[in-house]
Design a protein around this motif. Structure first.
Motif, PDB file in Angstrom:
ATOM      1  N   GLU A  47      55.830 -40.728  24.252  1.00 44.45           N
ATOM      2  CA  GLU A  47      56.561 -41.668  23.388  1.00 44.45           C
ATOM      3  C   GLU A  47      56.966 -41.023  22.065  1.00 44.45           C
ATOM      4  O   GLU A  47      57.950 -41.441  21.457  1.00 44.45           O
ATOM      5  CB  GLU A  47      55.731 -42.942  23.190  1.00 44.45           C
ATOM      6  CG  GLU A  47      55.645 -43.735  24.502  1.00 44.45           C
ATOM      7  CD  GLU A  47      55.201 -45.171  24.333  1.00 44.45           C
ATOM      8  OE1 GLU A  47      54.567 -45.476  23.319  1.00 44.45           O
ATOM      9  OE2 GLU A  47      55.497 -45.976  25.238  1.00 44.45           O
ATOM     10  N   GLY A  51      60.995 -40.593  20.967  1.00 47.18           N
ATOM     11  CA  GLY A  51      61.458 -41.156  19.695  1.00 47.18           C
ATOM     12  C   GLY A  51      60.898 -42.537  19.398  1.00 47.18           C
ATOM     13  O   GLY A  51      61.321 -43.179  18.450  1.00 47.18           O
ATOM     14  N   TYR A  52      59.932 -43.017  20.209  1.00 44.43           N
ATOM     15  CA  TYR A  52      59.357 -44.334  19.966  1.00 44.43           C
ATOM     16  C   TYR A  52      58.300 -44.306  18.863  1.00 44.43           C
ATOM     17  O   TYR A  52      58.085 -45.282  18.177  1.00 44.43           O
ATOM     18  CB  TYR A  52      58.676 -44.880  21.227  1.00 44.43           C
ATOM     19  CG  TYR A  52      59.630 -45.421  22.246  1.00 44.43           C
ATOM     20  CD1 TYR A  52      60.494 -46.465  21.931  1.00 44.43           C
ATOM     21  CD2 TYR A  52      59.662 -44.904  23.532  1.00 44.43           C
ATOM     22  CE1 TYR A  52      61.361 -46.964  22.866  1.00 44.43           C
ATOM     23  CE2 TYR A  52      60.526 -45.412  24.489  1.00 44.43           C
ATOM     24  CZ  TYR A  52      61.370 -46.437  24.145  1.00 44.43           C
ATOM     25  OH  TYR A  52      62.225 -46.948  25.071  1.00 44.43           O
ATOM     26  N   ARG A  53      57.593 -43.190  18.770  1.00 44.82           N
ATOM     27  CA  ARG A  53      56.486 -43.113  17.805  1.00 44.82           C
ATOM     28  C   ARG A  53      56.671 -41.946  16.878  1.00 44.82           C
ATOM     29  O   ARG A  53      57.257 -40.939  17.247  1.00 44.82           O
ATOM     30  CB  ARG A  53      55.149 -42.923  18.541  1.00 44.82           C
ATOM     31  CG  ARG A  53      54.767 -44.136  19.291  1.00 44.82           C
ATOM     32  CD  ARG A  53      53.440 -44.007  19.986  1.00 44.82           C
ATOM     33  NE  ARG A  53      53.396 -45.011  21.023  1.00 44.82           N
ATOM     34  CZ  ARG A  53      53.287 -46.303  20.768  1.00 44.82           C
ATOM     35  NH1 ARG A  53      53.151 -46.724  19.528  1.00 44.82           N
ATOM     36  NH2 ARG A  53      53.310 -47.179  21.745  1.00 44.82           N
ATOM     37  N   ARG A  72      71.634 -41.223  17.448  1.00 41.63           N
ATOM     38  CA  ARG A  72      72.373 -41.718  18.603  1.00 41.63           C
ATOM     39  C   ARG A  72      72.718 -40.578  19.565  1.00 41.63           C
ATOM     40  O   ARG A  72      72.659 -40.734  20.780  1.00 41.63           O
ATOM     41  CB  ARG A  72      73.635 -42.411  18.108  1.00 41.63           C
ATOM     42  CG  ARG A  72      74.283 -43.224  19.176  1.00 41.63           C
ATOM     43  CD  ARG A  72      75.303 -44.159  18.571  1.00 41.63           C
ATOM     44  NE  ARG A  72      76.174 -44.663  19.610  1.00 41.63           N
ATOM     45  CZ  ARG A  72      77.217 -45.433  19.374  1.00 41.63           C
ATOM     46  NH1 ARG A  72      77.507 -45.768  18.143  1.00 41.63           N
ATOM     47  NH2 ARG A  72      77.946 -45.861  20.366  1.00 41.63           N
ATOM     48  N   ARG A  75      69.920 -39.954  21.806  1.00 42.48           N
ATOM     49  CA  ARG A  75      69.714 -40.988  22.827  1.00 42.48           C
ATOM     50  C   ARG A  75      70.809 -40.994  23.889  1.00 42.48           C
ATOM     51  O   ARG A  75      70.633 -41.560  24.959  1.00 42.48           O
ATOM     52  CB  ARG A  75      69.566 -42.355  22.149  1.00 42.48           C
ATOM     53  CG  ARG A  75      68.312 -42.370  21.271  1.00 42.48           C
ATOM     54  CD  ARG A  75      67.970 -43.737  20.774  1.00 42.48           C
ATOM     55  NE  ARG A  75      68.918 -44.234  19.795  1.00 42.48           N
ATOM     56  CZ  ARG A  75      68.837 -45.423  19.228  1.00 42.48           C
ATOM     57  NH1 ARG A  75      67.863 -46.235  19.564  1.00 42.48           N
ATOM     58  NH2 ARG A  75      69.730 -45.796  18.350  1.00 42.48           N
ATOM     59  N   GLU A  76      71.967 -40.352  23.567  1.00 43.14           N
ATOM     60  CA  GLU A  76      73.006 -40.175  24.589  1.00 43.14           C
ATOM     61  C   GLU A  76      72.518 -39.256  25.711  1.00 43.14           C
ATOM     62  O   GLU A  76      73.035 -39.293  26.819  1.00 43.14           O
ATOM     63  CB  GLU A  76      74.266 -39.526  23.980  1.00 43.14           C
ATOM     64  CG  GLU A  76      75.098 -40.427  23.093  1.00 43.14           C
ATOM     65  CD  GLU A  76      76.040 -41.334  23.871  1.00 43.14           C
ATOM     66  OE1 GLU A  76      76.152 -41.181  25.099  1.00 43.14           O
ATOM     67  OE2 GLU A  76      76.651 -42.203  23.240  1.00 43.14           O
ATOM     68  N   VAL A  80      65.018 -42.698  29.975  1.00 42.46           N
ATOM     69  CA  VAL A  80      63.608 -43.070  29.862  1.00 42.46           C
ATOM     70  C   VAL A  80      63.241 -44.077  30.948  1.00 42.46           C
ATOM     71  O   VAL A  80      63.927 -45.073  31.116  1.00 42.46           O
ATOM     72  CB  VAL A  80      63.330 -43.693  28.468  1.00 42.46           C
ATOM     73  CG1 VAL A  80      61.940 -44.283  28.409  1.00 42.46           C
ATOM     74  CG2 VAL A  80      63.511 -42.650  27.371  1.00 42.46           C
ATOM     75  N   LEU A  82      60.089 -46.397  31.620  1.00 43.48           N
ATOM     76  CA  LEU A  82      58.831 -46.832  31.023  1.00 43.48           C
ATOM     77  C   LEU A  82      57.815 -47.145  32.106  1.00 43.48           C
ATOM     78  O   LEU A  82      58.171 -47.369  33.251  1.00 43.48           O
ATOM     79  CB  LEU A  82      59.061 -48.082  30.173  1.00 43.48           C
ATOM     80  CG  LEU A  82      60.017 -47.921  29.000  1.00 43.48           C
ATOM     81  CD1 LEU A  82      60.296 -49.276  28.377  1.00 43.48           C
ATOM     82  CD2 LEU A  82      59.432 -46.980  27.972  1.00 43.48           C
ATOM     83  N   SER A  84      56.015 -49.829  32.420  1.00 49.15           N
ATOM     84  CA  SER A  84      56.284 -51.145  32.977  1.00 49.15           C
ATOM     85  C   SER A  84      57.370 -51.801  32.161  1.00 49.15           C
ATOM     86  O   SER A  84      57.324 -51.795  30.943  1.00 49.15           O
ATOM     87  CB  SER A  84      55.030 -52.015  32.909  1.00 49.15           C
ATOM     88  OG  SER A  84      54.701 -52.277  31.569  1.00 49.15           O
TER      89      SER A  84
END
Lengths: 281, 249
Positions: A47, A51-53, A72, A75-76, A80, A82, A84
């Motif tokens: 994560e 880029g989540y954490r 951005r 993220r292009e 991902v 996950l 769940s």
């Protein structure tokens, strides 16, 4: 070419150090496995890379970006899946793919992507009618529809039955065929052995072993078992040829039979269990 | 702009396809209006209003709160807990575009609902058409936006998807009663004091001013300020406390 580079990565949750200064690199086009028991820091590591954490220490570079800035352009280029997630139950497989495709500048063809993940027959099916395995295919489909270079798969087969797992493995192999880089976490050893070019074994926030699955196995001891007067004898050795030679020579000289003799090569599971000794698997 | 329009289209598809949201958010206030409307004749209230028109003004207020506040809060909590928000956050869709499209979609739904309410009132109960359509149109957009702001703030306080609908209606329905959404509001002093701090009471006041008294929307700046303040307060709370990731695992 390096897709992911991690140096001295650290992450704290309060006083708990979940990731304790780990280093690894993933090459472009490689399938890299992060293997470890629950709570080892696999998901935290992934994560941070997604880029989540935020990280608390160390250097991280993913496709030339600092994922902590969540740009951005970054993220292009990532996809991902996950551990769940549910999607809108009333939409069809095709509609969900189209929604996600619309977020990217240069998405893949929607129908082609649906075929790729094996949902061609469920194109117009509502999400709520899909089976668990089909929902995971949908997750993979929407991760692929943006045509990412790098795909994160967090425990892609947890909770699958054996058939569904083998199907999922085929899918991951097909990603390699597309030239994608894959970072996958798993606590299944056979999965890492089947899919990953290289594996890092993560235990309590540290990488305790890193290498090709075959190298990890080769570094492990072999086991020779036989019975002597009905008692099981287990001999662990790094030189099985020599040990076996000495053992059989001695037995021949004494004129005894080595009852039930067998030589076991270590599996990745043995290596793993040795590494995570004492940790809950 | 392209990505905003794409997301707005997606929001509309998701809203209308889902029976629960389309039914509860869009159809329910219409049904309520028809039910309550059938109780009122063409009698006139003590204040000299046609009773059914007073109800219509109140129902426009309830509709704005239901669509903006309840709709936004429940949708956000469910998407957050299902992991949809987290999933979306890994895509190039900017957070601003996401919220702008969610807001625009809410405004669109409520604008349509307001038109249907006015049309049903006209056709079935002979209510008058608004004499100040621009002021009323402004109120429709303004109210839905302000209540959506409160919805975002409330979503950041709700922990589970299962409880979201109950929590939201526990706030919404008493507020609607106290604010006169369903007709009169001759309540005891204590209840009136509570109503006097609620945003919906002031929004219903504004609707009555514009629809019943044919005043300009700017004739009651105090009420506008209260509604806007609640909306901004909610949005700011959301901006501070909002999380993209599921709270329950």
């Amino acid at each position: 070419m390096t897709a992911i580079s991690v140096r001295g990565l650290r992450k704290f949750y309060g006083p708990l150090e979940a990731v304790r200064g780990i280093d690894f690199e993933v090459a472009v086009g490689e399938v890299f496995g992060l293997l470890g028991p629950n709570g080892a820091g696999k998901t935290t590591t992934v994560e941070i890379l997604e880029g989540y954490r935020r990280r608390d220490g160390g250097e991280v570079e993913v496709l030339g970006f600092d994922p902590g800035k969540a740009e951005r352009g970054f993220r292009e280029r990532i996809g991902v899946v996950l551990q769940s997630s549910e999607l809108w139950p009333s939409l069809t497989v095709r509609e969900v793919h189209s929604i996600f495709a619309g977020y990217y500048r240069e998405p893949r063809d929607v129908d082609g992507t649906i075929d790729l993940v094996g949902l061609g027959h469920n194109r117009d099916a509502r999400v709520k009618t899909l089976s668990g395995g089909q929902k995971r295919r949908l997750d993979l489909g929407i991760a692929l529809v943006g045509d990412p270079e790098l795909i994160f798969l967090d425990e892609p087969t947890t909770g699958f039955d054996p058939t569904a797992r083998r199907n999922a493995w085929e899918l991951v192999r097909s990603l390699r065929g597309l030239g994608k880089t894959v970072l996958l976490t798993t606590h299944y050893l056979d999965e890492a052995q089947q899919l990953a070019d290289r594996v890092a074994v993560l235990v309590a926030g540290e990488i305790v072993k890193l290498g090709r699955p075959s190298e990890l196995i080769a570094s492990a001891k072999a086991e020779i078992r036989y019975r002597r007067d009905g008692e099981l004898v287990v001999l662990e050795t790094e030189e099985p040829t020599r040990a076996l030679h000495e053992l059989t020579a001695a037995a021949l000289a004494e004129g005894r039979e080595l009852e039930g003799i067998e030589v076991r090569r270590a599996t990745l599971e043995d290596v793993y269990l040795e590494l995570v000794d004492g940790e809950p698997v | 702009m392209r990505i905003f329009l794409h997301q707005l289209r997606s929001e509309q598809l998701i809203f209308w396809r889902n029976r629960e949201s389309a039914g509860f958010i869009f159809v329910f206030p219409l049904m309520l209006f028809l039910l309550l409307g059938s109780l009122y004749g063409d009698e006139t209230t003590d204040e000299g209003y046609v009773a059914i028109e007073l109800l219509l003004a109140g129902m426009l207020g309830y509709g704005a709160a239901n669509t903006g506040f309840a709709g936004m809060a429940i949708t956000l909590v469910i998407r957050r807990e299902y992991g949809i928000l987290k999933r979306i956050r890994s895509t190039p869709l900017p957070a601003f575009s996401y919220f702008a499209a969610a807001l625009a979609s809410t405004l669109l739904v409520f604008a349509l609902q307001a038109l249907v309410l006015l049309g049903l009132g006209r056709l079935l109960y002979g209510t008058s058409l608004p004499e100040r359509p621009l002021s009323l149109a402004f109120l429709v957009v303004f109210g839905a936006a302000a209540f959506a702001g409160m919805g975002i703030g409330t979503a950041s306080l709700i922990r589970s998807a299962e409880g979201s609908s109950a929590v939201v209606n526990f706030i919404l329905l008493p507020m609607a009663f106290l604010s006169g959404s369903f007709g009169g509001r001759d309540y005891p002093t204590v209840l009136e004091a509570i109503a006097n701090v609620l945003p919906l009471k002031y929004f219903v006041d504004l609707l009555r001013d514009v629809y019943l008294d044919h005043e300009s929307v700017w004739s009651n700046p105090g009420a506008l300020a209260v509604v806007a303040g609640w909306g901004l307060g909610g949005a700011l709370l959301g901006a501070r406390r909002f999380g993209w990731e599921p709270r329950e695992r």
